[in-house]
Design an enzyme around this catalytic site. Structure first.
Site, PDB file in Angstrom:
ATOM      1  N   GLY B  35       0.808  -1.223   0.000  1.00  0.00           N
ATOM      2  CA  GLY B  35       0.000   0.000   0.000  1.00  0.00           C
ATOM      3  C   GLY B  35       0.837   1.266   0.000  1.00  0.00           C
ATOM      4  O   GLY B  35       2.063   1.228   0.151  1.00  0.00           O
ATOM      5  N   THR B  36       0.163   2.386  -0.172  1.00  0.00           N
ATOM      6  CA  THR B  36       0.850   3.667  -0.138  1.00  0.00           C
ATOM      7  C   THR B  36       1.383   3.898   1.271  1.00  0.00           C
ATOM      8  O   THR B  36       0.861   3.383   2.244  1.00  0.00           O
ATOM      9  CB  THR B  36      -0.127   4.806  -0.479  1.00  0.00           C
TER      10      THR B  36
END
Lengths: 240, 240, 240, 240, 240, 240, 240
Positions: B35-36
């Protein structure tokens, strides 16, 4: 080392192996064996729970890693194994304790609460659709003036100990207790014995900021977690 | 590299592996690692959440990629991992916060909310019929005048940090924080440290339009997301 | 080309792969990629949805192939992917919009509706017993005087775009939009750009009888589908 | 010819294949392709459904093989595929039509009923625990003075045709219709075209006792099944 | 002889094979083909059901092997296939008939009851969690002065016959009926034809004690099972 | 000897084999064949059930091995097969009998009760989630002055016999009964025949302490289990 | 040694093996065979339960290992096998006993309670979703002045014994009882016989602190567990 027979019976709690074992329950015990070490000791003056929290980053708020939980005025619990599972059991214990106070207007008996938790854990070893709890608990408290110290494991088995340990360091802890434990000692000495046991179980890798201690002394009669300052006094006085 | 033993136990959350692990929960953590990057930092003046939104098309409305969510007046959340899962958890958090206001006529305690979310996520690691959440959250807020910063992961484990990061860039972020973080700094400096961390985690590939910042300052006492103009002032002043 | 590892984790939405992916959701996206191309474009004067219906038989009633749906006075939706799934989502959207009017006596906010649909789709990626939706939606509308254009995909992810496309032709559409799109144009120009994009995406195989156009102009303020006559005027004026 | 990849994804409707297909729905379509041929034709004067019942024993009561069903005064349905499934759908259609009359005191709109049936069939392609319907329907009727002719398939897809066919003979029927169909003809001519199509689809193996015809003429405005005598008049006049 | 493809799709009623077949329903039909032979014949004077009970022990109470069941005053049923399944369907039929009398104060229509049973059987071919019924029924009765004779099979298909047979001997029975059956005969002649058919189907291995006969004559207008004495009179007069 | 085809269809009661068999039901019958032998005999003077209890330890309380059960004043049951299953069916029979007395104020008809039990057992052969009963019952009683003797098996099939046997010794018992049974004998003679049959079935290994006898005589009209003293009188008078 | 056939049928309680066995129930019996040894003996003066608790650590509270449970004033139970399962059954027994007192205002009959427990255990051998109980019980009590001693096993089978044993040492115990047991002895002698049996079953490895004894004497008429002092008197007087 696992043979083919084991592999055939170890993926569901609703399946016995041909020799009458429940492998999923045994695997859940492995999750406990990988957990942080916790010890519990009863003595004539009180009972103590000590946990090594294994903190390894200065960025962590040390007291957010809670391994010892106050359940009710007179009951405390230490856990080892899956953290989320432990919290779920602690929540359940607190609710049971509150229900008892509301229903009967008196604190729940320590043994009664322990059996309720053990029964709940047993259920997860017999019915499908969920896995057993991957956690063991040390449940301590005082009822009718007597100190109690129970241990549950993922099978729901419930045993009462004078002194015991759970988690990675259990073998080292039990070896020390078998040799050195005595009921006739002060609470201070019990705490020192517990710290010594943890020290051996962790091969010396622990300091005050990572130790959590919960006690019930005969004089206070309630369960409370020690402040960091109190804990520090014991660390300064090397055990044994 | 996965061996046969792992493969046999990794397709259901209701199955422990022989060494007591829950592979599905570990795989869900991989979704978070993809994920970011999001960071959270507490300091004496406040607390800040910063997210790199990784926008790569001028056709996207930048503020539609929401990675920081206001939960209640005093609580904000940043997420990393599966976007839909995060939104589901955010919805739940908002409902819990509103229920607390309606039931007790007061804002929900940050720790209470964090535990509720962690408990909810734990449930998805024990019962069949669903998968664990593929998301981690940074939950921040102010209760009783104190700033709090919690991190949950797919197992439902809940830890409180002074400064932390989730998502792809976590290793780089944590390395920097271990070296440079200090609680005794201004909120401005905390924001700059966070941006510096994100900068390293993304190897410099981020600009003002892709950064989202949420803060609670001691003076304001509420959680708010910064406007793009405010964010721009920090980007213009290169961190460190 | 699929390897053995993938094959082991791709048959249930309740199972993560070792690298944290949900293959069933990714396969559902393939159903969208096989769908007819739809584009959506916002500009200062309004917003437009255009769909290529790919009719290939004179026996078909062209307007029975509905790919653009009016949801409420101010909201329209275009779909790509499994036709039956799209209709189920459209039904749900209409019900949500009506509930809002009945409960609050006002039109539903476009973003609120989009999130409700995204949340609903997310649910089908976490719980067993059903498959994810094999459809993507472009949701457009006007709320508080602002045009909105959202895109959902089978994972429940929700993004807001200035201009976007779904279905088989998405790569060609996005390439053109990145190069030629501008917000500062008339609705007429936006429609022409959309038709040009569809023209490239279908390699020129489309005519008036197979194109469906839905618009909200600033002057009208409501969503309506263009008549075949209106559509014809745009086809007659070749785009670009 | 089926490859290994297909085999891995084709046994549950809750599983997408890697290329985004639902094999169980496609297999259900095969059940339709094995069914008896049914055709439907709209013209300016009315609409007609014709079915070849394929009776092959003099011991059978010909009219017990019902392939054309009156749903309501103004609606009729023809089916192809699994007989029991078709009856279940017909039952459902009749109930929906009656509910409409009771709730709104007016006949159900043909399109509304068709969508309800399509939605119902879609449900069986998304949720586990049941299989999709192995049947296709031609739904015809008159609403607001207009003749409608819808076709559903096991996926729940709904299309409106001017003229169409389902079952084994569909390819032959569609080929003829593409060449010879015209909307501007009398109902008589439409019936003759339909019989010609059936004749070709069955390679001439059908006679009056095995043909079932349902019509709505503009003059009558209701759906009715023709008597054997009426049918005989068309058989005597060879089509084309 | 079964190939691999078949084996892959034949263990669940919720799974179509690639060619659109439901193998479990076809296997249930095999259970019927292994059952005792039953025949039903309509003629201008009435309708008759005849069953060969295949008794092979003098210790059995012959009339405990019930293969013909009175459902209501005007309806009787003969079964072939799994005995327990047949009884379950007969129970259901009787309840439906009684409900009709209670609700509408009139006997249930034979066709209505037959459809209800067929619909019920169809359900077991579409939903998981149970198997299809391994039984076929001949349902006969009189409604509005007309004799009816329906046959259901495990798929829920319902056909009306003038004369038919189910069970092991069906091929032999149908062959004889195609050759010799005529509607214009007396009930006596119909019974004789049925006995002749059974005689051929069982290769002559049956006698009066193993034959069960149920009839509705035009004069009586109700369904009744013949006494052994009546049956004996037909056996004494060799058929054909 | 089992081939591959059988193995593929024999692990669920909801699956037919390609030849229309339910292997799980057939395997349940094997559990009956391994059970203790029980016989039932009707004669003009009454009906008798006799069971060989196979006791092999002097530590066992002989009458705790109950194989003959009084269900109601006029009904008794003997069982063979899984002991726990038999008790569950007996419980059910007793409840049904009591419900009948409470609802209609009269004893339940023997055939009605037998059908209820058979229907209940059939259910367990059609629905998943449980296994068929691994037990057979001999149900005897008196209704309207007539003695009845029914036998059920795991499939729910119900047959009425003049004389029959279940369990391991059934082949030997039936062989003797086919040769020597006659209805026109005294109850005493029937008991002697039954004992002789048991004697042959067990190859002579039984004595008074292991035989249980239940009877209904015409004079008494109720079901009762004989005392050990009564039983002894028959053992002393060797049968045949 | 297990062959392939067994392996195919032994993982679900809802599956019979081809020879009519339920392997999961047999495996549950293995869990009992691995349990601690318990014996029960009836004599003219009373009934006694004796258990060897196998304590092997001085840290354990001996009386926390409860293997003998008081159920009601007049009933006691000893268990062997899975500890958590036994506690669940004991809980159930206590509730049943209390319900009886509340409903009928009298103590529950020992046989009634035993059957209720056996029926409950049988249920877990027939329905899916759970596993059988891995425990055996000795249930003793006094009803109507008579001493009763029942034994249940995982199948739900219920047998009444004069003297019996469960757990690891059962073969040794039964051998001794067959040789030396007599009903005509004093309770003291029965206790001594039981201790002698346990002594042989454990090969002499037991002492007073690990033996638990429960008795009902004719004079007291209630079930009570002996104090350690009482137990000690028997250990001092060597049995036999």
């Amino acid at each position: 080392m696992m043979n083919n027979n084991q592999a055939a019976y170890d993926r569901a709690i609703t399946v016995f192996s041909p020799d009458g074992r429940l492998y999923q329950v045994e695997y859940a015990r492995e999750a406990v064996k990988r957990g942080t070490t916790a010890v519990g000791i009863k003595c004539q003056d009180g009972v103590v729970l000590i946990v090594d929290k294994r903190i390894n980053s200065r960025l962590l708020e040390a007291n957010s890693i809670e391994k010892i939980f106050k359940i009710d005025e007179h009951i405390g619990v230490a856990s080892s194994g899956l953290v989320g599972d432990a919290r779920a059991l602690v929540d359940r214990a607190r609710v049971e304790a509150q229900i008892n106070r509301i229903s009967y207007d008196e604190p729940i008996d320590v043994e009664t609460l322990s059996k309720k938790l053990g029964d709940h854990m047993q259920t997860y070893t017999q019915f499908g659709g969920a896995r057993p709890y991957g956690t063991a608990l040390l449940i301590t408290g005082i009822s009718d003036g007597e100190f109690r110290l129970f241990e549950t494991d993922p099978s729901g088995t419930l045993l009462e100990y004078k002194a015991t340990g759970i988690g990675t360091g259990r073998p080292a802890v039990m070896k020390l207790f078998e040799e050195e434990y005595t009921y006739e000692c002060s609470l201070d000495d019990a705490i020192k014995l517990g710290l010594k046991a943890l020290h051996e179980a962790t091969e010396g890798k622990f300091d005050v900021s990572t130790v959590e201690i919960g006690v019930i002394s005969r004089s206070e009669g309630i369960f409370r977690k020690m402040t960091r300052e109190e804990v520090a006094t014991y660390i300064d006085q090397p055990a044994a």
